[in-house]
Design a protein around this motif. Structure first.
Motif, PDB file in Angstrom:
ATOM      1  N   GLY A 263       0.792  -1.224   0.000  1.00 20.40           N
ATOM      2  CA  GLY A 263       0.000   0.000   0.000  1.00 20.40           C
ATOM      3  C   GLY A 263       0.820   1.268   0.000  1.00 20.40           C
ATOM      4  O   GLY A 263       0.273   2.358  -0.204  1.00 20.40           O
ATOM      5  N   ASP A 264       2.135   1.170   0.222  1.00 18.12           N
ATOM      6  CA  ASP A 264       2.981   2.361   0.204  1.00 18.12           C
ATOM      7  C   ASP A 264       3.026   2.978  -1.190  1.00 18.12           C
ATOM      8  O   ASP A 264       3.150   2.266  -2.196  1.00 18.12           O
ATOM      9  N   ARG A 265       2.974   4.279  -1.236  1.00 16.43           N
ATOM     10  CA  ARG A 265       3.171   4.999  -2.482  1.00 16.43           C
ATOM     11  C   ARG A 265       4.672   5.182  -2.681  1.00 16.43           C
ATOM     12  O   ARG A 265       5.382   5.653  -1.781  1.00 16.43           O
ATOM     13  N   THR A 267       8.247   5.937  -5.453  1.00 15.13           N
ATOM     14  CA  THR A 267       8.800   6.559  -6.657  1.00 15.13           C
ATOM     15  C   THR A 267       9.941   5.703  -7.166  1.00 15.13           C
ATOM     16  O   THR A 267      10.754   5.195  -6.377  1.00 15.13           O
ATOM     17  N   THR A 274       5.737   7.186 -10.421  1.00 14.78           N
ATOM     18  CA  THR A 274       5.173   6.841  -9.116  1.00 14.78           C
ATOM     19  C   THR A 274       4.131   5.743  -9.275  1.00 14.78           C
ATOM     20  O   THR A 274       3.438   5.654 -10.299  1.00 14.78           O
ATOM     21  N   THR A 275       4.007   4.911  -8.241  1.00 17.02           N
ATOM     22  CA  THR A 275       3.053   3.813  -8.234  1.00 17.02           C
ATOM     23  C   THR A 275       2.858   3.373  -6.793  1.00 17.02           C
ATOM     24  O   THR A 275       3.322   4.044  -5.861  1.00 17.02           O
ATOM     25  N   THR A 276       2.206   2.256  -6.598  1.00 21.67           N
ATOM     26  CA  THR A 276       1.911   1.740  -5.254  1.00 21.67           C
ATOM     27  C   THR A 276       2.423   0.313  -5.129  1.00 21.67           C
ATOM     28  O   THR A 276       2.340  -0.479  -6.083  1.00 21.67           O
ATOM     29  N   SER A 278       1.884  -3.185  -4.408  1.00 20.94           N
ATOM     30  CA  SER A 278       0.681  -4.024  -4.317  1.00 20.94           C
ATOM     31  C   SER A 278       0.956  -5.367  -3.659  1.00 20.94           C
ATOM     32  O   SER A 278       0.011  -6.080  -3.299  1.00 20.94           O
ATOM     33  N   LEU A 300       4.260  -4.195  -8.070  1.00 16.84           N
ATOM     34  CA  LEU A 300       3.776  -2.825  -8.177  1.00 16.84           C
ATOM     35  C   LEU A 300       2.418  -2.807  -8.861  1.00 16.84           C
ATOM     36  O   LEU A 300       2.119  -3.635  -9.733  1.00 16.84           O
ATOM     37  N   ALA A 301       1.607  -1.827  -8.470  1.00 14.71           N
ATOM     38  CA  ALA A 301       0.232  -1.771  -8.968  1.00 14.71           C
ATOM     39  C   ALA A 301       0.162  -1.386 -10.437  1.00 14.71           C
ATOM     40  O   ALA A 301      -0.756  -1.810 -11.155  1.00 14.71           O
ATOM     41  N   ASP A 302       1.129  -0.599 -10.928  1.00 18.85           N
ATOM     42  CA  ASP A 302       1.071  -0.089 -12.299  1.00 18.85           C
ATOM     43  C   ASP A 302       2.228  -0.653 -13.117  1.00 18.85           C
ATOM     44  O   ASP A 302       3.284  -1.023 -12.583  1.00 18.85           O
ATOM     45  N   PRO A 314      10.167   5.630  -0.993  1.00 19.16           N
ATOM     46  CA  PRO A 314       8.846   6.189  -0.680  1.00 19.16           C
ATOM     47  C   PRO A 314       8.634   7.528  -1.375  1.00 19.16           C
ATOM     48  O   PRO A 314       9.536   8.370  -1.422  1.00 19.16           O
TER      49      PRO A 314
END
Length: 448
Positions: A263-265, A267, A274-276, A278, A300-302, A314
């Motif tokens: 869940g951390d955002r 870089t 930037t992404t999250t 997952s 990663l989410a993206d 972060p």
């Protein structure tokens, strides 16, 4: 900064692995002390003792030869290479680096101490603090070693005199304070006879601290600075058609600092995407968080562009990207490092081309003063170097993180290691009384 006496008991041992280095002048007894620690912790096999033979004059095995393994070392009677030994007690595991004492091999001492949580600086009580003691203390300060032990050896040769020990301890106190060493512990001992090395000695009854090994068992391992931002250098990209976890692209590596959570955002540097986070896999098992120095795979989410050598951090806590690096450099290669040299710079898992743009200063023989504009640094020399890189890098200051603030210079032709570097602010030495040099307080430090 007073020299402390370590506590005699009460607190439980820190069971984390402790890496420590032994340093000191020639003939001060480093290799004998290293052998005594191995022998006293029951880490030496019977056939090893039989192979090394008796010490000169008899009286037991020559423990120095347990670490002086090179033929040239045995013939010359000095330590040349860094000898690493792995041993343990019921309370802790250790990696010990027995480093050379001769001034020509100070660079080897830098190598041995670069990953150490603690440095044991050995002195002969009859000689006190000598030039090489000052060099080794300066190296420990430069490398930001968290703990320093002053081991005052050969107490048997001064009839275990408390006053002789106190004089050496006081002299070292002033040196440590000038260098900004945060913590120093003084222990009297005799490596040859075993006094105060593994067990307390009745002949040193005036000393109320524990033996050296007990102190090594109980000293806290160096933690990451509280609240250190996460740093994840990408070592390998796991593609979906191979062994990617959960059938998705993953990014494998070792967390260099801090903690990452699902869940951390984050870089990705140097691209700035930037992404999250997952998902995090540790040894194939999904986890919610992971911390340094764990090796993990990030999901990663993206679908962002991430490659080996990229740094995941972060969002909002990114180190600055730069193509101009000012570093403190310890040159390791026989060939000098000169202004105008073309090199490779390795930072974590990223390697880029660079030019040695300037060498503003180098340390003098004592390492406690500076010589301006030398244009070169010879083998074993330490100085300030300006690098211009072909691609941006994002190192932290070395004093904030020893892992992400360190760099290597590499020969682009043959791949040999040239220089060890530390990024960011470092002490600038000024003249003190009688031509001595002292380090300024932290607020007076300036960027190298």
């Amino acid at each position: 900064m007073p020299i402390t006496t370590p506590p005699t008991g009460g607190a439980p041992a820190d069971t984390a692995l402790l890496r420590f280095a032994l340093a000191g002048s020639v003939d001060d007894g480093k290799s004998t002390l290293a052998g005594r620690l191995l022998y006293g912790s029951a880490s030496v096999l019977a056939d090893q003792l039989a192979a090394i033979g008796a010490a000169p004059g008899g009286g037991g095995p020559d423990l120095a030869l347990l670490t002086d393994g090179l033929r040239a070392e045995r013939e010359q009677g000095i330590t040349i290479d860094v000898a690493y030994r792995y041993f343990g007690t019921p309370r802790r595991r250790f990696v010990m680096a027995d480093t050379p004492g001769h001034v020509e091999y100070t660079r080897n001492t830098v190598t041995g101490a670069s990953t150490a949580d603690l440095v044991v600086i050995l002195v002969d009580v009859r000689n006190g603090v000598v030039a090489q003691t000052r060099r080794h203390a300066a190296v420990a300060a430069l490398l930001r070693t968290p703990h320093v032990v002053l081991a005052v050896n050969k107490m048997d040769l001064v009839d275990y005199d408390e006053g002789a020990f106190a004089r050496v301890a006081r002299e070292f106190t002033g040196l440590a304070r000038a260098l900004g060493i945060p913590e120093t512990t003084a222990i009297p001992l005799s490596a040859l006879l075993g006094d105060q090395v593994v067990t307390p000695s009745e002949r040193l009854s005036w000393y109320d601290g524990p033996a050296l090994l007990h102190h090594l068992e109980s000293v806290p391992a160096a933690p990451e600075p509280a609240g250190a931002p996460a740093r994840f250098p990408v070592q390998y990209v796991i593609r979906p058609h191979t062994a990617a976890p959960r059938g998705r692209r993953g990014y494998a590596g070792r967390i260099a600092a801090g903690t990452l959570r699902v869940g951390d955002r984050v870089t990705v540097l140097p691209s700035g995407s930037t992404t999250t986070v997952s998902g995090i896999d540790a040894l194939g098992v999904p986890v919610e968080r992971a911390s340094a120095p764990q090796s993990v795979t990030l999901l990663l989410a993206d679908e962002v562009d991430v490659a080996r050598g990229d740094l995941i951090v972060p969002a909002g806590q990114e180190p600055p990207l730069t193509r101009t690096l000012e570093v403190t450099a310890c040159h390791l290669h026989e060939r000098p490092l000169c202004r105008g040299d073309r090199v490779l710079v390795k930072h974590t898992t990223r390697t880029v081309r660079a030019l040695v743009a300037d060498i503003p200063a180098r340390r003098g023989p004592s390492l406690l003063d500076e010589e301006p504009a030398p244009d070169r640094i010879d083998a074993g020399g330490i100085g300030r170097v300006v690098l211009h890189t072909a691609e941006p890098l994002a190192p932290d200051a070395y004093r904030d993180s020893r892992r992400t603030g360190s760099l290597l210079l590499i020969d682009p032709d043959d791949g040999s290691t040239l220089t060890a570097c530390m990024a960011g602010p470092g002490p600038v030495y000024r003249a003190g009384p009688a031509g001595t040099r002292t380090a300024p307080d932290d607020e007076e430090e300036e960027t190298l």
